[in-house]
Design a protein around this motif. Structure first.
Motif, PDB file in Angstrom:
ATOM      1  N   GLU B  98      11.730   8.244  -7.200  1.00  0.00           N
ATOM      2  CA  GLU B  98      11.415   6.558  -6.921  1.00  0.00           C
ATOM      3  C   GLU B  98      10.831   6.318  -5.561  1.00  0.00           C
ATOM      4  OE1 GLU B  98      12.264   3.941  -8.015  1.00  0.00           O
ATOM      5  OE2 GLU B  98      13.646   4.735  -9.775  1.00  0.00           O
ATOM      6  N   MET B  99      10.645   7.361  -4.685  1.00  0.00           N
ATOM      7  CA  MET B  99       9.878   7.103  -3.483  1.00  0.00           C
ATOM      8  C   MET B  99       8.044   7.225  -3.789  1.00  0.00           C
ATOM      9  SD  MET B  99      12.060   9.111  -0.669  1.00  0.00           S
ATOM     10  CE  MET B  99      11.259   8.463   1.021  1.00  0.00           C
ATOM     11  N   ILE B 100       7.965   8.190  -4.662  1.00  0.00           N
ATOM     12  CA  ILE B 100       6.729   8.155  -5.243  1.00  0.00           C
ATOM     13  C   ILE B 100       6.255   7.026  -5.780  1.00  0.00           C
ATOM     14  CG2 ILE B 100       5.073   9.510  -6.727  1.00  0.00           C
ATOM     15  CD1 ILE B 100       6.812  11.986  -6.099  1.00  0.00           C
ATOM     16  N   TRP B 102       7.453   4.097  -5.458  1.00  0.00           N
ATOM     17  CA  TRP B 102       7.249   2.952  -4.848  1.00  0.00           C
ATOM     18  C   TRP B 102       6.021   2.925  -4.031  1.00  0.00           C
ATOM     19  CZ3 TRP B 102       7.127   1.339   0.132  1.00  0.00           C
ATOM     20  CH2 TRP B 102       7.285  -0.051   0.477  1.00  0.00           C
ATOM     21  N   ALA B 103       5.719   4.098  -3.572  1.00  0.00           N
ATOM     22  CA  ALA B 103       4.348   4.348  -2.637  1.00  0.00           C
ATOM     23  C   ALA B 103       3.173   4.170  -3.487  1.00  0.00           C
ATOM     24  CB  ALA B 103       4.408   5.960  -2.079  1.00  0.00           C
ATOM     25  N   VAL B 104       3.314   4.422  -4.871  1.00  0.00           N
ATOM     26  CA  VAL B 104       2.048   4.120  -5.469  1.00  0.00           C
ATOM     27  C   VAL B 104       1.770   2.606  -5.944  1.00  0.00           C
ATOM     28  CG1 VAL B 104       1.175   4.455  -7.919  1.00  0.00           C
ATOM     29  CG2 VAL B 104       2.190   6.468  -6.823  1.00  0.00           C
ATOM     30  N   ASN B 105       2.948   2.113  -5.878  1.00  0.00           N
ATOM     31  CA  ASN B 105       2.961   0.559  -6.071  1.00  0.00           C
ATOM     32  C   ASN B 105       2.407  -0.206  -4.994  1.00  0.00           C
ATOM     33  OD1 ASN B 105       3.648  -1.847  -7.802  1.00  0.00           O
ATOM     34  ND2 ASN B 105       5.219  -2.097  -6.163  1.00  0.00           N
ATOM     35  N   HIS B 106       3.015   0.304  -3.771  1.00  0.00           N
ATOM     36  CA  HIS B 106       2.962  -0.119  -2.482  1.00  0.00           C
ATOM     37  C   HIS B 106       1.558   0.007  -2.231  1.00  0.00           C
ATOM     38  CE1 HIS B 106       4.013  -1.806   1.490  1.00  0.00           C
ATOM     39  NE2 HIS B 106       3.508  -0.685   2.105  1.00  0.00           N
ATOM     40  N   ARG B 107       0.822   1.200  -2.506  1.00  0.00           N
ATOM     41  CA  ARG B 107      -0.323   1.231  -2.159  1.00  0.00           C
ATOM     42  C   ARG B 107      -1.394   0.095  -2.505  1.00  0.00           C
ATOM     43  NH1 ARG B 107      -3.139   6.771  -0.554  1.00  0.00           N
ATOM     44  NH2 ARG B 107      -1.564   6.849   0.707  1.00  0.00           N
ATOM     45  N   LYS B 109      -0.288  -2.862  -3.980  1.00  0.00           N
ATOM     46  CA  LYS B 109       0.331  -3.980  -3.462  1.00  0.00           C
ATOM     47  C   LYS B 109      -0.713  -4.099  -2.028  1.00  0.00           C
ATOM     48  CE  LYS B 109       2.943  -7.465  -2.141  1.00  0.00           C
ATOM     49  NZ  LYS B 109       3.302  -8.854  -2.612  1.00  0.00           N
TER      50      LYS B 109
END
Lengths: 113, 113
Positions: B98-100, B102-107, B109
């Motif tokens: 989940e952390m991976i 989320w980070a992919v998505n966050h980047r 964004k």
DNA sequence: ATTATTGATATCCTTAAGGTTACTGGCATC
DNA sequence: GATGCCAGTAACCTTAAGGATATCAATAAT
């Protein structure tokens, strides 16, 4: 990119990115409190046990900068300051859910030995 | 207990528990490196960019105490020290995934603004 | 009138996390 | 014989996170 195609280094970088954003003792607790309905400063403080005003104030600013929380001032007869989570913030929900699930399980694991 | 029945305070307590265990810059990166096959001290160090020997040594001890990692000394002709993740450690996998994600998505964004 | 509540800010302090650099003793390799 | 790899340890330092306490001006309740 799918996570199964990532190298160890890439995975590590992504996990560190996430850790950086949600790091610290208070950010997620504050987000939970706000998304469960607390919107006023003191109300949030009451719902996040043991946090001090100084820390809450600082963390709210951080969360605002990261666009996870909005702060609005409404003026009807008197001033009202309200905090809300942003729509983007909701993307953290699966992560938070996993953390809760893991902690519940971890507590069982620890207590059974 | 199911998470939907929890109070705000309970959720916060659980999330803080998890944060406490995986807190810090290095624990998850180390676990990722080991579970992807690194087992020797120097090998782990090479696969966790920028970590120092002192910090790696300390973190490995912490992880051992928390039963997430095992340290074994095998002696065939010369001494070999090997680190492995425990079976229990694998329960962290969904969280890390989940952390991976989320980070992919966050980047994405962050970069799109 | 005075006490409480709201949304903070200011100052000071402690602790822990992490970084820097250097070093060691044992083995293997060149 | 020197150099390098392995698994660390030791001593020292810097920075950031967070806690403690006090205070403030503006409203609201008693």
């Amino acid at each position: 990119m799918d996570k199964d195609e990532m190298t160890t280094h890439q995975k590590i970088r992504y996990v560190q990115d996430t850790l950086f954003v949600i790091s610290g003792k208070w950010k997620l607790p504050i987000l939970i409190a706000i998304s469960q309905g607390s919107s006023r400063f003191r109300e949030i403080q009451r719902n996040v046990p043991f946090i001090t005003t100084k820390v809450l104030s600082k963390e709210l600013k951080d969360l605002e900068i990261n666009k996870l929380v909005s702060r609005t001032v409404s003026e009807d007869s008197s001033v009202r300051i309200e905090y809300k989570v942003s729509p983007y913030c909701k993307s953290l929900a699966p992560l938070v859910d996993e953390m809760i699930i893991w902690a519940v399980n971890h507590r069982r694991k620890i207590s059974e030995e």
